[in-house]
Design an enzyme around this catalytic site. Sequence first.
Site, PDB file in Angstrom:
ATOM      1  N   ARG A  66       0.665  -9.631  13.202  1.00  0.00           N
ATOM      2  CA  ARG A  66       0.259  -8.823  12.541  1.00  0.00           C
ATOM      3  C   ARG A  66      -0.942  -9.185  11.299  1.00  0.00           C
ATOM      4  NH1 ARG A  66       5.486  -6.133  10.299  1.00  0.00           N
ATOM      5  NH2 ARG A  66       3.907  -4.622   8.532  1.00  0.00           N
ATOM      6  N   ARG A 123      13.076  -2.741   9.647  1.00  0.00           N
ATOM      7  CA  ARG A 123      11.611  -2.676  10.892  1.00  0.00           C
ATOM      8  C   ARG A 123      11.980  -3.579  11.330  1.00  0.00           C
ATOM      9  NH1 ARG A 123       6.420  -0.314   7.670  1.00  0.00           N
ATOM     10  NH2 ARG A 123       5.297  -1.302   9.445  1.00  0.00           N
ATOM     11  N   ARG A 143      11.854  -6.753   2.431  1.00  0.00           N
ATOM     12  CA  ARG A 143      11.411  -5.095   2.692  1.00  0.00           C
ATOM     13  C   ARG A 143      12.526  -4.506   3.480  1.00  0.00           C
ATOM     14  NH1 ARG A 143       6.270  -2.275   4.587  1.00  0.00           N
ATOM     15  NH2 ARG A 143       6.478  -3.164   6.583  1.00  0.00           N
ATOM     16  N   LYS A 187       0.949  -0.974  -0.205  1.00  0.00           N
ATOM     17  CA  LYS A 187       0.285   0.320  -0.029  1.00  0.00           C
ATOM     18  C   LYS A 187       0.970   0.913  -0.208  1.00  0.00           C
ATOM     19  CE  LYS A 187      -1.882  -0.948   4.198  1.00  0.00           C
ATOM     20  NZ  LYS A 187      -1.504  -2.591   4.358  1.00  0.00           N
ATOM     21  N   ARG A 246      -7.875   1.343   9.978  1.00  0.00           N
ATOM     22  CA  ARG A 246      -7.911   0.090   9.677  1.00  0.00           C
ATOM     23  C   ARG A 246      -8.626  -0.617  10.756  1.00  0.00           C
ATOM     24  NH1 ARG A 246      -1.977   0.042   8.806  1.00  0.00           N
ATOM     25  NH2 ARG A 246      -0.919  -1.725   9.628  1.00  0.00           N
TER      26      ARG A 246
HETATM   27  P1  ADP Z   1       2.277  -2.461   7.092  1.00  0.00           P
HETATM   28  O1  ADP Z   1       0.665  -2.089   6.746  1.00  0.00           O
HETATM   29  O2  ADP Z   1       3.205  -3.011   7.158  1.00  0.00           O
HETATM   30  O3  ADP Z   1       1.319  -3.012   8.511  1.00  0.00           O
HETATM   31  P2  ADP Z   1       2.171   0.182   8.684  1.00  0.00           P
HETATM   32  O4  ADP Z   1       3.513   0.989   8.310  1.00  0.00           O
HETATM   33  O5  ADP Z   1       1.228   1.043   8.150  1.00  0.00           O
HETATM   34  O6  ADP Z   1       2.725  -0.951   8.451  1.00  0.00           O
HETATM   35  O7  ADP Z   1       1.953   0.106  10.320  1.00  0.00           O
HETATM   36  C1  ADP Z   1       3.008  -0.217  11.291  1.00  0.00           C
HETATM   37  C2  ADP Z   1       2.759  -0.983  12.011  1.00  0.00           C
HETATM   38  O8  ADP Z   1       1.442   1.060  12.961  1.00  0.00           O
HETATM   39  C3  ADP Z   1       0.926  -1.479  12.900  1.00  0.00           C
HETATM   40  O9  ADP Z   1       1.463  -2.782  13.522  1.00  0.00           O
HETATM   41  C4  ADP Z   1       0.774  -0.478  14.120  1.00  0.00           C
HETATM   42  O10 ADP Z   1       0.754  -0.639  15.086  1.00  0.00           O
HETATM   43  C5  ADP Z   1       0.422   0.538  13.947  1.00  0.00           C
HETATM   44  N1  ADP Z   1      -0.363   0.910  13.077  1.00  0.00           N
HETATM   45  C6  ADP Z   1      -0.630   1.787  11.594  1.00  0.00           C
HETATM   46  N2  ADP Z   1      -1.704   2.380  11.793  1.00  0.00           N
HETATM   47  C7  ADP Z   1      -2.434   2.391  12.300  1.00  0.00           C
HETATM   48  C8  ADP Z   1      -3.664   2.242  12.352  1.00  0.00           C
HETATM   49  N3  ADP Z   1      -4.523   2.878  11.961  1.00  0.00           N
HETATM   50  N4  ADP Z   1      -4.164   1.661  13.431  1.00  0.00           N
HETATM   51  C9  ADP Z   1      -3.690   1.089  14.968  1.00  0.00           C
HETATM   52  N5  ADP Z   1      -2.566   0.380  14.561  1.00  0.00           N
HETATM   53  C10 ADP Z   1      -1.938   1.108  13.567  1.00  0.00           C
END
Ligand code: ADP
Length: 222
Positions: free
Chosen positions: A172, A161, A128, A13, A88
Site C-alpha cells: 500500500r 484489518r 492498529r 487521517k 486518491r
Molecule cells: P488506508 O488509508 O489506511 O489505506 P483506507 O481505509 O483509506 O485505509 O483504504 C483501504 C483500501 O480501500 C485502500 O487500500 C484501497 O484499496 C481502497 N480505497 C479506499 N479509498 C480509495 C480511493 N479513493 N480510491 C481507490 N481505492 C480506495
Amino acid sequence: MRLVFLGPPGAGKGTVAGLLSARQGVIHIGSGDLLREAAAQGEPLGRKARGYMEKGALVPDELVTGMVLGFLEKLEGSQGFVLDGFPRTARQAEDLDEALARWNHRPVHLAVNFTVSREKIVERLSGRRVCSQCGTPFHTATLRPKKEGVCDRCGGALAIRPDDESQTVLKRLDVYEETARPLLDFYERQGKLRSFPVGRGLEEEYGSLVELLTAERLLNQG
Ligand code: ADP
Ligand code: ZN
C-alpha cells in the site's frame, strides 16, 4: 468547511477526521470505511472492491468515485465535510470538483496533506485495531481502549484489518508513492495544498489542525 485529507495509509487521517467530526459537527466520509461496509453487506460494489483492497491495490476510480459522490450528493450544498481517503488519484479529484460545481455545492476549501515517515507508518499500522461493529480506530500503544480488545464506544470486539498485514502494508505504501504526486500537484495548482506533519500524539495533532484551520479562517477559535 469542506476538506480533503491526503497522505499515506497509516498517517492517521481517519482518526483525526473522526475527532474533527465529533467536535466540529462536520460530516466525516471515509472512502475505505464505505468500501468495507459495502463489502460486509455483500453489495456488488463491495464484492468487486474486496479483492483490490486485500491485495493493497487501489480500487478502480469508476467504482470508488460513484460511491463517494452518491454520498456527497445527499448533503446540503452548504454542509461541511471532511473526506478521508478520497480523492486518491488526480482523476478522482477532478471528478469531485466537477460534481460539486454541477450540484452548485461550494468547492473544497483545503487539501490537508498528512506527512509522516515510512517507519512511523509501519509502526502505526502494525498496532492498529478497529472495532468490528462501528469501525472506531484504536492502537495497541498509542490509542488504547479502556478494556483490551473491546471498543470504548459500542462494546464491539476489536480486530486487525486484513490489509494491515505487514506485506500488504508495504504494498500500500508503494502504491501511495506511485500515485500521490499528480494528486498533490492538482491541489497545489489550485493553491489549496497545506502540509500537515504528523507522528506526535493525537491531541497534539488535533491542536495543530485547529491552528491551521483557524489561520485559514475556516474555524472560529474558542
Ligand atoms: P488506508 O488509508 O489506511 O489505506 P483506507 O481505509 O483509506 O485505509 O483504504 C483501504 C483500501 O480501500 C485502500 O487500500 C484501497 O484499496 C481502497 N480505497 C479506499 N479509498 C480509495 C480511493 N479513493 N480510491 C481507490 N481505492 C480506495
Ligand atoms: Zn465500536
